[in-house]
Design an enzyme around this catalytic site. Structure first.
Site, PDB file in Angstrom:
ATOM      1  N   ARG A 154      12.294 -22.522  -8.584  1.00 57.56           N
ATOM      2  CA  ARG A 154      13.567 -22.146  -9.198  1.00 57.56           C
ATOM      3  C   ARG A 154      13.415 -21.932 -10.699  1.00 57.56           C
ATOM      4  NH1 ARG A 154      18.157 -23.134  -6.415  1.00 57.56           N
ATOM      5  NH2 ARG A 154      17.866 -22.657  -4.221  1.00 57.56           N
ATOM      6  N   HIS A 183      13.114 -27.826  -5.721  1.00 55.51           N
ATOM      7  CA  HIS A 183      13.499 -28.426  -7.005  1.00 55.51           C
ATOM      8  C   HIS A 183      12.675 -29.700  -7.155  1.00 55.51           C
ATOM      9  CE1 HIS A 183      17.854 -26.647  -7.317  1.00 55.51           C
ATOM     10  NE2 HIS A 183      17.099 -26.084  -8.235  1.00 55.51           N
ATOM     11  N   CYS A 279      20.977 -34.736  -6.148  1.00 51.99           N
ATOM     12  CA  CYS A 279      21.523 -33.404  -6.469  1.00 51.99           C
ATOM     13  C   CYS A 279      23.018 -33.458  -6.742  1.00 51.99           C
ATOM     14  CB  CYS A 279      21.326 -32.433  -5.314  1.00 51.99           C
ATOM     15  SG  CYS A 279      19.669 -32.265  -4.715  1.00 51.99           S
TER      16      CYS A 279
END
Ligand code: ARG
Length: 287
Positions: A154, A183, A279
């Site tokens: 990303r 991530h 997250c």
């Protein structure tokens, strides 16, 4: 008869402990509506709304026991905004707002920027053409004076260097090589005392070596694929309590032996979008 001593003592003010602040965003419009990571494949429209809300509320309550929860207003049409780790990267009073790789998430940027500005953060300038997904990819180590920055999925390969220039702290780039762990916070979690919970195969050899050069062997908690797939690394560490979607009994024991209290809080609906406990949170008080 003498009165108990305490009756004459002025009430002692509560110990001035600075509570941590954590940003969350209610899952009002959460769902899977597009596919930008492998977890989202075949999940479009398949999240259960009320279960998602219940799971998010449980996580919020857990966090609220140990920190001040701040909320950013969710916007209709932005189903991933619930993942506030991607709002940006925060260090002291500086916020670096994310620059999303996926078009679908770009409209979140001005909303998070407005949140940081309203809270008095200095929003750092970030190059428009450089993808960077905030605390999804940039994690402050809790032992060494370094920030780990995932790239290659990303965040752009140039992101670690750009971040280092802004925050004036050593940033070590870690190249992610497994699309399931797109991530850094899906495969790595710095814990208090300099521990590092991580899934080594998610990194290239040079990055694994970089980790080993900074984190002493006895502080590395390497997990296996099964635990990685439960998003055990996607954990929120607050005062020794480590909140996570799930973990094997063996991993729970290892965490316990290291002095942590693992707390399992199921987040199946958010896993469908490729996210879990970490997250869904962003620590706002970081020095
Ligand atoms: N569906 C979201 C995305 O692909 C999930 C983000 C998860 N966030 C995180 N910090 N790992 O962008």
């Amino acid at each position: 008869m003498t009165q108990p001593h305490s009756m004459f003592e002025p009430a002692r003010p509560p110990r001035e402990e600075k509570r941590q602040r954590v940003l969350m965003c209610a899952p009002d419009d959460f769902d899977v509506r597009y596919v930008i990571n492998p977890w989202m494949e075949h999940q479009i429209g398949r999240t259960a709304r009320s279960l998602a809300r219940e799971q998010w509320q449980n996580l919020r309550a857990l966090v609220a026991e140990r920190a001040e929860v701040e909320l950013v207003t969710p916007a209709a049409g932005l189903p991933d905004m619930v993942f506030t780790a991607n709002a940006g990267f925060v260090l002291r009073n500086v916020a670096v707002v994310s620059r999303f790789r996926a078009e679908q998430r770009r409209p979140e940027e001005p909303l998070f920027r407005a949140f940081f500005e309203a809270r008095g953060f200095a929003v750092a300038a970030w190059p428009d053409e450089l993808a960077f997904e905030g605390a999804g990819d940039a994690l402050i180590d809790r032992g060494a004076d370094v920030v780990w920055c995932g790239h290659g999925m990303r965040s752009a390969d140039e992101a670690p260097a750009a971040l280092e220039r802004i925050i004036g702290r050593r940033v070590i780039g870690l190249r992610l090589v497994d699309p399931r762990f797109y991530h850094l916070d899906t495969c790595c979690c710095p814990l208090a005392g300099g521990y590092l919970l991580y899934y080594p195969p998610a990194f290239d050899a040079a990055s694994r070596a970089a980790i080993e050069a900074v984190v002493p062997r006895e502080k590395r908690i390497a997990i296996d694929e099964a635990d990685a797939m439960r998003f055990a690394c996607n954990a929120v560490d607050l005062d020794g309590c480590v909140a996570m979607n799930d973990a094997s009994p063996q991993l729970q024991k290892r965490l316990g032996d290291a002095g942590f209290v693992p707390v399992l809080t199921p987040l199946s609906e958010f896993m469908k979008a490729g996210g879990a406990a970490k997250c869904l949170t962003l620590k706002l008080s970081e020095d």
